[in-house]
Design an enzyme around this catalytic site. Sequence first.
Site, short mmCIF file in Angstrom:
data_model
loop_
_atom_site.label_atom_id
_atom_site.label_comp_id
_atom_site.label_asym_id
_atom_site.label_seq_id
_atom_site.Cartn_x
_atom_site.Cartn_y
_atom_site.Cartn_z
N SER A 153 124.57 90.17 41.11
CA SER A 153 124.85 88.76 41.39
C SER A 153 125.86 88.72 42.53
CB SER A 153 125.48 88.11 40.15
OG SER A 153 126.10 86.87 40.51
N TYR A 176 131.14 88.17 33.31
CA TYR A 176 129.94 88.13 34.17
C TYR A 176 130.17 88.93 35.45
CZ TYR A 176 125.75 86.48 36.49
OH TYR A 176 124.53 86.45 37.13
N1 LIG Z 1 120.46 82.15 37.52
C1 LIG Z 1 121.23 82.47 38.55
O1 LIG Z 1 121.72 81.62 39.30
C2 LIG Z 1 121.52 83.91 38.84
C3 LIG Z 1 122.34 84.22 39.95
C4 LIG Z 1 122.63 85.55 40.22
C5 LIG Z 1 122.10 86.54 39.41
N2 LIG Z 1 121.32 86.22 38.35
C6 LIG Z 1 120.81 87.31 37.53
O2 LIG Z 1 119.41 87.23 37.44
C7 LIG Z 1 118.97 87.74 36.18
C8 LIG Z 1 118.08 86.73 35.49
O3 LIG Z 1 118.75 85.50 35.44
P1 LIG Z 1 118.14 84.20 34.75
O4 LIG Z 1 118.92 83.06 35.31
O5 LIG Z 1 116.66 84.21 34.83
O6 LIG Z 1 118.66 84.45 33.24
P2 LIG Z 1 118.20 83.76 31.90
O7 LIG Z 1 119.36 83.82 30.96
O8 LIG Z 1 117.60 82.41 32.16
O9 LIG Z 1 117.06 84.75 31.41
C9 LIG Z 1 117.39 86.05 31.00
C10 LIG Z 1 116.25 86.61 30.15
O10 LIG Z 1 116.81 87.71 29.45
C11 LIG Z 1 116.40 87.62 28.09
N3 LIG Z 1 117.40 88.19 27.20
C12 LIG Z 1 118.58 87.62 26.83
N4 LIG Z 1 119.18 88.38 25.90
C13 LIG Z 1 118.36 89.44 25.68
C14 LIG Z 1 118.41 90.56 24.81
N5 LIG Z 1 119.43 90.71 23.95
N6 LIG Z 1 117.40 91.46 24.83
C15 LIG Z 1 116.35 91.29 25.67
N7 LIG Z 1 116.24 90.25 26.52
C16 LIG Z 1 117.23 89.33 26.51
C17 LIG Z 1 116.28 86.13 27.81
O11 LIG Z 1 115.43 85.89 26.68
C18 LIG Z 1 115.72 85.61 29.11
O12 LIG Z 1 114.31 85.59 29.11
C19 LIG Z 1 120.24 88.08 35.40
O13 LIG Z 1 120.53 89.45 35.53
C20 LIG Z 1 121.29 87.25 36.10
O14 LIG Z 1 122.59 87.77 35.95
C21 LIG Z 1 121.00 84.93 38.05
#
Ligand SMILES: NC(=O)c1ccc[n+]([C@@H]2O[C@H](COP(=O)([O-])OP(=O)(O)OC[C@H]3O[C@@H](n4cnc5c(N)ncnc54)[C@H](O)[C@@H]3O)[C@@H](O)[C@H]2O)c1
Length: 264
Positions: A153, A176
């Site tokens: 991130s 985070y």
């Molecule tokens: N959303 C943003 O703005 C953003 C920005 C930078 C980085 N990211 C990174 O991108 C990635 C995905 O982000 P997102 O926004 O789609 O996240 P999200 O929380 O919407 O989705 C994450 C997924 O991981 C799954 N998950 C959660 N706990 C779990 C567990 N214990 N075991 C297995 N699976 C599990 C959830 O069911 C979900 O489908 C993450 O690594 C996040 O840190 C997101």
Amino acid sequence: MSSPQNLFSLTGRTALVTGGAGPLGSVLADALAAQGADVIISDISEQACQEVAAGLHDRHGVAARGISSNLLEPDGTLKLVEAIDGPLDILVNNAAFTGTSGVPGYAVPFEEQTDEAFELASSLNLRAPFSLARQLAPKLAASAGASIINVSSIYGIVAPNMGLYEGTRMGNPAAYGATKGGIVQLTRYLSTVLAPRIRVNAFAPGGIARGQDSAFTERYEKLTPLGRMATEDDFRGVVAWLASDASRYVTGQTIAVDGGWSAW
Ligand SMILES: NC(=O)c1ccc[n+]([C@@H]2O[C@H](COP(=O)([O-])OP(=O)(O)OC[C@H]3O[C@@H](n4cnc5c(N)ncnc54)[C@H](O)[C@@H]3O)[C@@H](O)[C@H]2O)c1
């Protein structure tokens, strides 16, 4: 090895995407399937895994299956690893608690953040990618084009500007940034110990537009050289590039895909 004309082809390769039923994970999986990869979707919900896998098969004609696993359970990563019976070429460590996850004591003001929430985030965001990389390394090493891609991130690279959140209910937990920074270093570590058979890289997304408070969005966009928040589709290119022979001499790197957020 792909031909020079077809550097991005993933035909004949199999990818595992954790959190693959989530909003970003499902798009990353789609981007890999669009290049011809067979895909294994892993997430908590069995039904969600199966639905996303079925969609990949329908849209791209690739083999796709779901393997549900809770990566926070003590045997979560082992259960997933043991269920992968065929070869594996690409591992995308995407599952994580983000800044919006509703874990108690997590995305709250700093003085209210708890050790328990920090530990939980460390376990999902950092231990699980480590554990999967360690257990899947022998299988990946048998591939002629093995690639591990960790999702970091911008907050793994720079600190949050808390002024962005003023007057909103949003937060940015210490755990985070600490875990997302940890994954940058884990990427470097793995890239050296798993070389030369397995390349290991990360990418660092900027904030994805998901109906956030308009005050936050306005401030965020002003600080983004490209003038907008990200969409999930903005990360299709980087995952296809890092998974494929197009990046065959790249390892140990974290690619910021953030509209320039971290450039100033
Ligand atoms: N959303 C943003 O703005 C953003 C920005 C930078 C980085 N990211 C990174 O991108 C990635 C995905 O982000 P997102 O926004 O789609 O996240 P999200 O929380 O919407 O989705 C994450 C997924 O991981 C799954 N998950 C959660 N706990 C779990 C567990 N214990 N075991 C297995 N699976 C599990 C959830 O069911 C979900 O489908 C993450 O690594 C996040 O840190 C997101």
